[in-house]
Design a protein around this motif. Structure first.
Motif, mmCIF file in Angstrom:
data_model
loop_
_atom_site.group_PDB
_atom_site.id
_atom_site.type_symbol
_atom_site.label_atom_id
_atom_site.label_comp_id
_atom_site.label_asym_id
_atom_site.label_seq_id
_atom_site.Cartn_x
_atom_site.Cartn_y
_atom_site.Cartn_z
ATOM 1 N N SER A 294 0.831 -1.206 0.000
ATOM 2 C CA SER A 294 0.000 0.000 0.000
ATOM 3 C C SER A 294 0.862 1.252 0.000
ATOM 4 O O SER A 294 0.574 2.214 -0.708
ATOM 5 C CB SER A 294 -0.926 -0.016 1.222
ATOM 6 O OG SER A 294 -1.670 1.165 1.306
ATOM 7 N N LEU A 295 1.929 1.238 0.787
ATOM 8 C CA LEU A 295 2.811 2.399 0.852
ATOM 9 C C LEU A 295 3.598 2.568 -0.444
ATOM 10 O O LEU A 295 3.905 3.692 -0.845
ATOM 11 C CB LEU A 295 3.765 2.262 2.040
ATOM 12 C CG LEU A 295 3.117 2.351 3.426
ATOM 13 C CD1 LEU A 295 4.126 2.007 4.511
ATOM 14 C CD2 LEU A 295 2.544 3.741 3.657
ATOM 15 N N ALA A 296 3.906 1.458 -1.094
ATOM 16 C CA ALA A 296 4.608 1.562 -2.369
ATOM 17 C C ALA A 296 3.712 2.220 -3.407
ATOM 18 O O ALA A 296 4.180 2.960 -4.273
ATOM 19 C CB ALA A 296 5.031 0.171 -2.842
ATOM 20 N N ASN A 297 2.423 1.979 -3.284
ATOM 21 C CA ASN A 297 1.460 2.576 -4.214
ATOM 22 C C ASN A 297 1.209 4.045 -3.881
ATOM 23 O O ASN A 297 1.055 4.872 -4.770
ATOM 24 C CB ASN A 297 0.152 1.787 -4.166
ATOM 25 C CG ASN A 297 -0.866 2.295 -5.162
ATOM 26 O OD1 ASN A 297 -0.528 2.612 -6.285
ATOM 27 N ND2 ASN A 297 -2.112 2.373 -4.739
ATOM 28 N N GLU A 298 1.165 4.341 -2.583
ATOM 29 C CA GLU A 298 0.877 5.716 -2.171
ATOM 30 C C GLU A 298 1.449 5.936 -0.774
ATOM 31 O O GLU A 298 0.919 5.446 0.214
ATOM 32 C CB GLU A 298 -0.631 5.967 -2.159
ATOM 33 C CG GLU A 298 -0.995 7.405 -1.803
ATOM 34 C CD GLU A 298 -2.488 7.628 -1.816
ATOM 35 O OE1 GLU A 298 -2.905 8.789 -1.916
ATOM 36 O OE2 GLU A 298 -3.232 6.640 -1.707
ATOM 37 N N TYR A 299 2.554 6.687 -0.708
ATOM 38 C CA TYR A 299 3.228 6.878 0.577
ATOM 39 C C TYR A 299 2.630 8.091 1.294
ATOM 40 O O TYR A 299 3.314 9.078 1.561
ATOM 41 C CB TYR A 299 4.732 7.062 0.372
ATOM 42 C CG TYR A 299 5.538 6.880 1.639
ATOM 43 C CD1 TYR A 299 5.973 5.622 2.031
ATOM 44 C CD2 TYR A 299 5.855 7.958 2.462
ATOM 45 C CE1 TYR A 299 6.718 5.446 3.186
ATOM 46 C CE2 TYR A 299 6.593 7.801 3.622
ATOM 47 C CZ TYR A 299 7.019 6.542 3.971
ATOM 48 O OH TYR A 299 7.748 6.370 5.122
ATOM 49 N N THR A 300 1.350 8.007 1.553
ATOM 50 C CA THR A 300 0.691 9.053 2.338
ATOM 51 C C THR A 300 -0.359 8.398 3.212
ATOM 52 O O THR A 300 -0.825 7.297 2.928
ATOM 53 C CB THR A 300 -0.008 10.096 1.435
ATOM 54 O OG1 THR A 300 -0.960 9.423 0.601
ATOM 55 C CG2 THR A 300 0.985 10.837 0.579
ATOM 56 N N ALA A 301 -0.724 9.068 4.266
ATOM 57 C CA ALA A 301 -1.784 8.580 5.156
ATOM 58 C C ALA A 301 -2.330 9.768 5.931
ATOM 59 O O ALA A 301 -1.592 10.696 6.291
ATOM 60 C CB ALA A 301 -1.256 7.515 6.118
ATOM 61 N N ALA A 302 -3.614 9.741 6.171
ATOM 62 C CA ALA A 302 -4.252 10.791 6.965
ATOM 63 C C ALA A 302 -4.283 10.378 8.426
ATOM 64 O O ALA A 302 -4.244 9.191 8.753
ATOM 65 C CB ALA A 302 -5.676 11.047 6.468
#
Length: 1136
Positions: free
Chosen positions: A412-420
């Motif tokens: 998941s982080l490889a796809n999108e290294y962001t989190a709310a």
């Protein structure tokens, strides 16, 4: 089910197996869930009996139970898919992909895209990862080895993989023992009894032939214990768990718990002598007798009635169940309060803090009343000293140890290294703080005062969102409680990070947790997004409560400060909000407070203070209630600028209230005592500053030049933390401000100077023109991909261009940025995505496209047929709908990607099903071509706009027209027959942005009431395109004079203007301007423009503005939908 009943199932399984009832054996294994027959499972997998494999697994786990289960089902379905491809059965492969594999796309979208791409290969072994795939038999054997490891590691299969060690025919032996004992009780036993049935107890007839009474009912046999049948198994004896005391507050919620069993633990039996025990209330409800001394057994019929959860607020008498099993009085409990007045409420704005991104959660320190912890939608956390307006600490989202994370999270982080950030919270003593993120992770920091924050624990807590975190102290052990989208609640040791408990039982994502203690009993309330409320003790015995929240709302629960009163606030799917107090002893609603909106946006947040007041953020304001009164005491809009459902939080003493704002900030509201507290804190900070800096004074050098220099960029006067500041005024002249003390009186604070930002030089803007080696042609449509890592443009020559950003050391997120140039992407085949234009009327073409949610496909047209392109290979998957009429606008249905709405140049709208190649409905309402379409999933409507300057609202249920309205063209503006009107929904799915060459307007659906309108001055030229920012807080508008205006979305007031010289090449001979504009899907302050010369630019604010497009303008008095002076003046800054 009791322990002995469970053992009986194993005896039956052994008997069926010995009697060769093979199908029945496996069906009972599956239905009971007690024993997973690995040998049978292996046989089914080896034989490729995939339906039976999944049916058998379904008795033990579901796809989304945990990461092991997800991997098990994925491997099975992937193998089915590959076998279908290997057989060249593409129809079957597509069916498996859509119906079975698509569920995994939410967890790893990139993997799903890669699997989908296998359809385009002649042999899937061309894929590097599948190059070693052999034949079907060997592939199944390899997969089976992996599946066995996953099953053995899966906690749901614990104690279910070994069949108990039994002697042969154990059930027959027990029956024979029973019959022998019955025979011994016969009054006239015969030497060789003839036993013909098991349906009744055995007796030997008397010598004269008369039938002897049964030993079970023979009055002469009273001294002999009665033989128990199967029904009482587990009702008595040594198999009962140790009773635990259950407090009244929780026991009162227990008369009607769910009968759904906890999968990992069987429910214990009911003890006749322990009506006060937690175990007695576990899973099988019992109706208490009137004397409350013992609990009787229920019949099967009564238990089936009890399995139906009773909604809160309905009296127990509906089910004829007495509820006061235990006394209801609490020692020392009292609802009396010291006298308070409305003046005690913190309503006055005393501080305004600029966080920089949208605030999602806040919590005041339990000891330091002016220290505020904040979490944002971009994953940032900050600690503020609100008295001195100082941001003590700021941290961005970062995984501390990626290697320790699960593979799902790594993917998941490889796809999108962001989190709310979903929740921030302090521990009871303020020594620790917890952060729950939207991706798996929980961070726990240790706080040592001031700016000293240290990493303590990183926990990969849940699959998907971690929705809430709280601290509790069961048995004086500090624990962190978390809940998430994986439908579980987990308890962690807050010191070591060890997992102590996992609570399973919710059927939907768990939204919040509320730990509490009554007397010496600690328990947890949990709420799910489907409106279910459950309660748990710190054991592994399953939930004690299964009720519905009012309106089946997504809700949060909280106790008042002294812990004697319980409240909840939530919002239903329909947007109706409920604020209630509970009667703990009965588990029913005690009172429902009035005044919350019926169409709330998001879940309304609330808080309690002083054992007296409640506050909730709703309808762009803060509403206050007295706990003992149903109607609101008062409301405040905090001087404007609040979102529709603001986040809010009281400090411990209730003297301060923090409220989030639409401008990514926080307002601190205070009462008189709170204001004194803030001033004293500010005074201490000032003294400390004077000691540290002595008498030295100096001017702060501006980011874009020293004081006195002329700058092409005009900055507003913001909060000043130093003794002097340099500001560039609107006319370009510079001036030095005199020394300003950090302590600013309230009346000065409210009247801060604000000036419009003008950006006219390239040095004062972060901009990037995307590299392009293809033939330049006017950009007519522009969009970011949903992942944010690419930009797609459609040019006037019908060619699409796709730019992709790579993930590397310079760009860790792999998202679009102005700092790193992307690659103009093309497949190895050299194909271009080019629309069909053979039948197009080139003088009247309205190009349009729509992107699928997973970025895999784009549907596009340039006046000819509509084409469906594969975004990976650029191949044309299909074409359809040859003109006339020609398509002029496209929109995917929000619930089904196979259904699209197509606006046509003959003024109709066609609802088209791609899968069956059929027009389902044809909508008529416009007079000219349809140029804009937007769906609202919340309101279940489609909004359309046309070249006739008309708006229409259509119901998605039957596609009937609900209403229509004509856009009012401002006086002095000549209607342009070629002007296209476009529409886009706000995040709230209720307000829609209407873009016309002459104006921007906000309409409220479904009634189409115009709430705001903005008319640019004539010197600015016409609006060519406009779009909401991803958080719907800004509107980016492009003009045919080359400028870009940035407005606040709530008030339609201009906050920043970017002149053409700031980003366009200086070429007097050519008139270049932005014809299309698009906003980044996750970066609110980034947008891109497509130019008439074929160029595409990415624009971001300068570093000196802290990544934002300046301060928001102050709200205008009297500004509103009815103001007419704006239109007359043609002002840039005054909406109407």
């Amino acid at each position: 089910m009791s322990s002995l009943s469970r053992e009986l199932v194993f005896l039956i399984l052994q008997f069926l197996d010995e009697e060769k009832f093979k199908e029945t054996v496996h069906r009972l294994e599956k239905e009971s869930g007690f024993f997973f027959n690995m040998r049978y499972f292996e046989d089914c997998v080896t034989a490729g009996e995939w339906d039976e494999v999944e049916k058998y697994l379904a008795g033990f786990t579901k796809v989304d139970d945990n990461r092991y289960s997800m991997k098990i089902f994925f491997e099975i379905r992937k193998q089915k898919y590959l076998e279908a491809l290997d057989k060249k059965d593409h129809a079957k492969a597509v069916e498996i992909l859509v119906k079975e594999l698509k569920v995994f796309s939410t967890f790893n979208e990139e993997l799903f895209k890669e699997i989908t791409m296998l359809l385009t290969l002649s042999n899937f072994r061309e894929n590097e990862q599948l190059s070693k795939y052999g034949d079907t038999k060997s592939a199944r054997a390899i997969m089976l080895g992996e599946l066995k490891k996953l099953i053995e590691a899966n906690p749901l299969f614990r104690d279910k993989l070994q069949f108990p060690s039994l002697k042969n025919s154990r059930l027959r032996t027990l029956i024979n023992q029973s019959l022998n004992w019955q025979h011994q009780l016969c009054k006239h036993p015969r030497p060789n009894p003839d036993i013909k049935t098991l349906f009744v107890d055995h007796t030997c007839g008397p010598p004269n032939g008369a039938r002897a009474p049964s030993p079970a009912t023979n009055p002469l046999m009273n001294s002999v214990p009665k033989v128990g049948g199967f029904l009482p198994l587990g009702a008595h004896g040594p198999f009962q768990p140790t009773p635990a005391t259950l407090t009244t507050s929780l026991a009162g919620w227990m008369p009607n718990p769910s009968a759904v069993s906890h999968q990992s633990v069987s429910a214990g039996p009911i003890s006749l002598g322990a009506p006060n025990s937690a175990a007695s209330m576990l899973k099988r409800p019992r109706t208490p007798p009137t004397n409350n001394l013992a609990l009787d057994y229920q019949t099967a019929d009564s238990e089936s009635v009890l399995k139906r959860p009773r909604p809160f607020g309905i009296s127990d008498e509906v089910n004829n169940l007495p509820v006061n099993v235990l006394p209801v009085a609490y020692p020392g409990q009292s609802h009396t309060h010291a006298p308070y007045s409305n003046d005690d409420l913190p309503k006055n704005v005393s501080r305004v803090l600029s966080q920089g991104s949208a605030v999602k959660s806040m919590d005041f320190h339990p000891l330091h009343q002016t220290v505020l912890l904040v979490g944002t939608n971009l994953g940032d956390i900050a600690i503020w000293e609100v008295g001195s307006r100082e941001r003590l600490i700021s941290r961005s989202f970062k995984v501390w140890d990626l290697n320790a994370c699960t593979m799902i999270l790594q993917a998941s982080l490889a796809n999108e290294y962001t989190a709310a950030v979903n929740r921030v919270v302090w521990s009871p003593d303020g020594a620790l703080l917890g952060v729950a993120y939207s991706k798996h992770i929980v961070h726990i920091y240790s706080y040592h005062g001031s700016d000293d924050l240290r990493n303590h624990l990183e926990i990969d807590a849940h699959t998907g969102n971690v929705n809430d975190i709280a601290f509790s102290q069961p048995n004086k052990q500090l624990c962190a409680l978390t809940c998430g989208d994986d439908k579980t609640i987990k308890v962690w040791d807050a010191v070591t990070g060890n997992k102590l408990y996992t609570f399973e039982g919710h059927e939907a994502p768990v939204y919040s947790v509320c730990p509490h203690q009554k007397e010496n009993i600690q328990f947890i309330f949990s709420t799910a997004v489907d409106g279910k409320i459950k309660a748990w003790l710190y054991d592994n015995m399953g939930s004690r409560v299964d009720y519905d929240a009012p309106g089946q709302s997504c809700t949060m629960m909280a106790y008042c400060a002294d812990g004697t009163r319980l409240f909840s606030c939530g919002t239903s799917k329909e947007g109706e909000s409920f604020l209630v107090e509970w009667n703990e002893s009965e588990g029913a609603v005690k009172r429902t407070y009035h005044g919350l909106g019926k169409r709330s946006v998001g879940v309304v947040q609330f808080d309690t203070t002083k054992n007296k007041f409640l506050a909730a953020g709703d309808e762009f304001q803060v509403k206050f209630w007295d706990m003992d009164s149903l109607n609101p005491l008062t409301t405040t809009n905090a001087e404007g600028g609040l979102p529709s459902s603001p986040c809010l939080r009281f400090n411990k003493e209730g003297t301060l209230l923090a409220v989030s704002t639409t401008e990514n900030g926080i307002k601190i509201l205070a009462n008189a005592e709170g204001a004194r507290l803030l001033r004293s804190t500010e005074g201490r900070a000032l003294e400390a500053s004077r000691v540290a800096h002595g008498s030295a004074k100096g001017s702060i050098i501006g980011t874009f030049g020293a004081p006195g220099s002329t700058s092409g960029m005009n900055l507003p006067v913001a909060e000043r933390s130093g003794p002097g500041a340099s500001v560039t005024a609107l006319n370009g002249d510079s001036c030095n401000l005199p020394d300003v003390k950090p302590r600013v009186p309230d009346e000065v604070e409210k009247s801060k100077i604000w000036k419009l930002i003008e950006i006219n030089e390239q040095a004062h803007l972060r901009t990037l023109r995307l590299p392009d080696s293809l033939l330049p042609a006017r950009v007519v449509k522009l969009i970011y991909t949903n992942s944010g890592g690419a930009i797609l443009a459609l040019a006037e020559n019908a060619v699409h261009k796709l730019w992709k950003w790579q993930k590397n050391e310079r760009n860790l997120s792999g998202k679009a940025t102005s700092s790193v140039p992307p690659h103009l992407w093309q497949p190895s085949s050299g194909l271009l995505m080019t629309n069909d234009t053979r039948d197009a009327n080139k003088e009247d073409v309205v190009p349009c496209f729509a992107l699928s949610k997973n970025d895999s496909y784009v549907m596009s047209t340039s006046g000819g047929k509509i084409s469906l392109f594969n975004m990976m290979t650029f191949k044309t998957m299909t074409t359809f709908m040859a003109p006339p009429p020609a398509a002029t606008s496209l929109a995917f249905h929000p619930q089904d990607n196979n259904i699209i709405a197509i606006g046509m140049d003959d003024s109709s709208i066609q609802i088209y099903n791609v899968r069956v190649d059929e027009v389902k409905s044809k909508l008529k309402g416009h007079q000219k071509k349809v140029t804009g379409l937007a769906f609202s999933n919340l309101l279940n409507i489609l909004v359309s706009s046309g070249a006739d300057s008309q708006l229409c609202v259509w119901s998605m249920d039957g596609w009937e027209k609900q209403t229509s309205k004509q856009i009012q063209i401002p006086s002095g503006h000549t209607p342009n027959p070629l002007a296209h009107t476009r529409v886009q929904f706000h995040q709230d799915q209720t307000h829609v942005l209407v873009v016309h060459a002459s104006q921007l307007a906000i309409y409220e659906t479904p009634k189409l009431e115009c709430v705001k309108q903005w008319i640019p001055r004539e010197s600015s030229g016409s609006i060519t395109d406009a779009v909401y920012s991803c958080d719907s807080q800004l509107i980016y508008a492009a003009f045919d004079d080359g400028s870009v205006n940035i407005l606040t979305a709530t008030t339609l007031q201009l906050k920043c203007r970017i002149g053409p010289n700031a980003y366009l090449p200086s070429n007097p001979s050519s008139r270049v301007y932005p014809a299309a504009i698009s906003a980044h899907p996750s970066e609110p302050n980034q947008f891109a423009v497509g130019l008439t010369d074929g160029g595409v630019h990415v624009l971001e604010p300068p570093v000196g503005l802290e990544g934002k497009w300046g301060m928001s303008p102050p709200p205008k008095d009297g500004a509103g939908p009815s103001g007419s002076s704006a239109a007359a003046a043609g002002s840039d800054q005054t909406p109407r």
